[in-house]
Scaffold this motif. Structure first.
Motif, PDB file in Angstrom:
ATOM      1  N   UNK A  22       0.829  -1.194   0.000  1.00 51.29           N
ATOM      2  CA  UNK A  22       0.000   0.000   0.000  1.00 51.29           C
ATOM      3  C   UNK A  22       0.869   1.252   0.000  1.00 51.29           C
ATOM      4  N   UNK A  23       0.228   2.435  -0.004  1.00 51.72           N
ATOM      5  CA  UNK A  23       0.917   3.719   0.141  1.00 51.72           C
ATOM      6  C   UNK A  23      -0.078   4.745   0.677  1.00 51.72           C
ATOM      7  N   UNK A  24       0.422   5.741   1.377  1.00 47.23           N
ATOM      8  CA  UNK A  24      -0.455   6.774   1.942  1.00 47.23           C
ATOM      9  C   UNK A  24      -1.058   7.656   0.851  1.00 47.23           C
ATOM     10  N   UNK A  25      -0.437   7.738  -0.328  1.00 52.15           N
ATOM     11  CA  UNK A  25      -0.962   8.543  -1.425  1.00 52.15           C
ATOM     12  C   UNK A  25      -1.993   7.788  -2.267  1.00 52.15           C
ATOM     13  N   UNK A  26      -2.249   6.537  -1.951  1.00 51.07           N
ATOM     14  CA  UNK A  26      -3.175   5.680  -2.704  1.00 51.07           C
ATOM     15  C   UNK A  26      -4.523   5.654  -1.979  1.00 51.07           C
ATOM     16  N   UNK A  27      -5.539   6.311  -2.553  1.00 51.15           N
ATOM     17  CA  UNK A  27      -6.853   6.408  -1.889  1.00 51.15           C
ATOM     18  C   UNK A  27      -7.465   5.053  -1.550  1.00 51.15           C
ATOM     19  N   UNK A  28      -7.530   4.086  -2.499  1.00 52.62           N
ATOM     20  CA  UNK A  28      -8.109   2.789  -2.145  1.00 52.62           C
ATOM     21  C   UNK A  28      -7.325   2.091  -1.027  1.00 52.62           C
ATOM     22  N   UNK A  55       4.686   1.461  -0.162  1.00 52.32           N
ATOM     23  CA  UNK A  55       5.298   1.856  -1.434  1.00 52.32           C
ATOM     24  C   UNK A  55       5.493   3.367  -1.501  1.00 52.32           C
ATOM     25  N   UNK A  56       5.369   4.056  -0.372  1.00 50.75           N
ATOM     26  CA  UNK A  56       5.461   5.516  -0.358  1.00 50.75           C
ATOM     27  C   UNK A  56       6.772   6.058  -0.901  1.00 50.75           C
ATOM     28  N   UNK A  58       8.491   5.213  -3.339  1.00 54.64           N
ATOM     29  CA  UNK A  58       8.656   5.199  -4.790  1.00 54.64           C
ATOM     30  C   UNK A  58       8.240   6.518  -5.420  1.00 54.64           C
ATOM     31  N   UNK A  59       7.521   7.361  -4.684  1.00 57.35           N
ATOM     32  CA  UNK A  59       7.082   8.652  -5.224  1.00 57.35           C
ATOM     33  C   UNK A  59       8.277   9.598  -5.360  1.00 57.35           C
ATOM     34  N   UNK A  60       8.287  10.404  -6.427  1.00 57.15           N
ATOM     35  CA  UNK A  60       9.379  11.369  -6.573  1.00 57.15           C
ATOM     36  C   UNK A  60       9.432  12.305  -5.360  1.00 57.15           C
ATOM     37  N   UNK A  61      10.613  12.620  -4.922  1.00 57.92           N
ATOM     38  CA  UNK A  61      10.844  13.541  -3.801  1.00 57.92           C
ATOM     39  C   UNK A  61      10.196  13.051  -2.503  1.00 57.92           C
ATOM     40  N   UNK A  62      10.054  11.742  -2.366  1.00 60.91           N
ATOM     41  CA  UNK A  62       9.478  11.188  -1.135  1.00 60.91           C
ATOM     42  C   UNK A  62      10.408  11.486   0.038  1.00 60.91           C
ATOM     43  N   UNK A  63       9.807  11.750   1.170  1.00 57.88           N
ATOM     44  CA  UNK A  63      10.551  12.098   2.377  1.00 57.88           C
ATOM     45  C   UNK A  63      10.097  11.185   3.503  1.00 57.88           C
ATOM     46  N   UNK A  64      10.997  10.394   4.078  1.00 55.92           N
ATOM     47  CA  UNK A  64      10.635   9.408   5.090  1.00 55.92           C
ATOM     48  C   UNK A  64       9.977  10.053   6.308  1.00 55.92           C
ATOM     49  N   UNK A  65      10.432  11.222   6.721  1.00 53.20           N
ATOM     50  CA  UNK A  65       9.820  11.880   7.882  1.00 53.20           C
ATOM     51  C   UNK A  65       8.355  12.205   7.626  1.00 53.20           C
ATOM     52  N   UNK A  66       8.038  12.759   6.462  1.00 51.81           N
ATOM     53  CA  UNK A  66       6.642  13.095   6.175  1.00 51.81           C
ATOM     54  C   UNK A  66       5.807  11.831   5.986  1.00 51.81           C
ATOM     55  N   UNK A  67       6.396  10.797   5.405  1.00 51.31           N
ATOM     56  CA  UNK A  67       5.673   9.531   5.239  1.00 51.31           C
ATOM     57  C   UNK A  67       5.323   8.947   6.602  1.00 51.31           C
ATOM     58  N   UNK A  82      -0.815  -2.327  13.005  1.00 51.06           N
ATOM     59  CA  UNK A  82      -0.295  -2.994  11.816  1.00 51.06           C
ATOM     60  C   UNK A  82       1.166  -2.627  11.638  1.00 51.06           C
ATOM     61  N   UNK A  83       2.055  -3.620  11.590  1.00 53.81           N
ATOM     62  CA  UNK A  83       3.448  -3.300  11.300  1.00 53.81           C
ATOM     63  C   UNK A  83       3.569  -2.742   9.882  1.00 53.81           C
ATOM     64  N   UNK A  84       4.352  -1.691   9.720  1.00 54.88           N
ATOM     65  CA  UNK A  84       4.564  -1.078   8.411  1.00 54.88           C
ATOM     66  C   UNK A  84       6.053  -1.173   8.069  1.00 54.88           C
ATOM     67  N   UNK A  85       6.366  -1.848   6.960  1.00 50.17           N
ATOM     68  CA  UNK A  85       7.727  -1.918   6.453  1.00 50.17           C
ATOM     69  C   UNK A  85       7.857  -0.900   5.324  1.00 50.17           C
ATOM     70  N   UNK A  86       8.973  -0.186   5.295  1.00 44.35           N
ATOM     71  CA  UNK A  86       9.241   0.801   4.250  1.00 44.35           C
ATOM     72  C   UNK A  86      10.413   0.299   3.419  1.00 44.35           C
ATOM     73  N   UNK A  87      10.456   0.680   2.157  1.00 43.81           N
ATOM     74  CA  UNK A  87      11.587   0.300   1.327  1.00 43.81           C
ATOM     75  C   UNK A  87      11.899   1.437   0.377  1.00 43.81           C
ATOM     76  N   UNK A  88      13.087   1.387  -0.158  1.00 43.48           N
ATOM     77  CA  UNK A  88      13.538   2.399  -1.107  1.00 43.48           C
ATOM     78  C   UNK A  88      12.821   2.206  -2.436  1.00 43.48           C
ATOM     79  N   UNK A  89      12.500   3.302  -3.091  1.00 42.04           N
ATOM     80  CA  UNK A  89      11.821   3.238  -4.382  1.00 42.04           C
ATOM     81  C   UNK A  89      12.566   2.423  -5.412  1.00 42.04           C
ATOM     82  N   UNK A  90      13.870   2.289  -5.258  1.00 41.02           N
ATOM     83  CA  UNK A  90      14.660   1.508  -6.221  1.00 41.02           C
ATOM     84  C   UNK A  90      14.297   0.029  -6.170  1.00 41.02           C
ATOM     85  N   UNK A  91      13.711  -0.437  -5.078  1.00 39.84           N
ATOM     86  CA  UNK A  91      13.353  -1.849  -4.938  1.00 39.84           C
ATOM     87  C   UNK A  91      11.973  -2.177  -5.509  1.00 39.84           C
TER      88      UNK A  91
END
Length: 144
Positions: A22-28, A55-56, A58-67, A82-91
């Motif tokens: 999922x991602x915070x920018x994804x409405x569904x 998947x947050x 992966x967005x251009x100019x994504x900032x981990x603090x704001x996410x 819910x545990x949330x795992x974050x990853x770099x957009x390159x993955x």
């Protein structure tokens, strides 16, 4: 970071698992999170663990603090943590390939106790759909 996610999915000591991408920018995605949190509560009672992979980044100019702030704000509506795992957009492409993801999110996968995929929902999951995934994962749990 894909290796860390794969290691977590593979090395959970025989515990069935639901994994939500999922991602915070994804409405569904955001819309389904309260239902996913309720499913995680039911899953806890059934011996099924639920995790999320953001998947947050992966967005251009994504900032981990704001996410992280966005996720914390959303967590107020989650009845179960819910545990949330974050990853770099390159993955992103590697994760899609490793889990056979179609590209668009949300996607929720169910894994049995042996780590085999036993169900999936592509797109926003309903409460009923999440219950079906929990049942598929739980029913695969080895009996003693």
């Amino acid at each position: 970071e894909l290796a860390e996610i794969q290691e977590f999915v593979d090395g959970r000591d025989g515990v069935p698992l639901l994994v939500n991408f999922w991602a915070t920018w994804c409405s569904p995605c955001v819309e389904e999170m309260p239902a996913l949190a309720r499913a995680a509560g039911r899953g806890s009672d059934l011996g099924v663990r639920v995790i999320t992979i953001s998947f947050d980044m992966m967005a251009p100019a994504a900032n981990m603090n704001s996410i992280r702030k966005n996720v914390l704000a959303l967590r107020r509506d989650w009845t179960f943590p819910l545990p949330v795992f974050y990853f770099s957009g390159m993955d992103y492409d590697a994760i899609n390939a490793a889990f056979g993801l179609p590209g668009p999110i949300p996607v929720t996968l169910a894994f049995d106790a042996a780590g085999n995929e036993v169900g999936r929902i592509e797109g926003k999951a309903s409460e009923e759909g999440l219950n079906r995934l929990l049942t598929a994962a739980r029913n695969s749990h080895p009996t003693r």
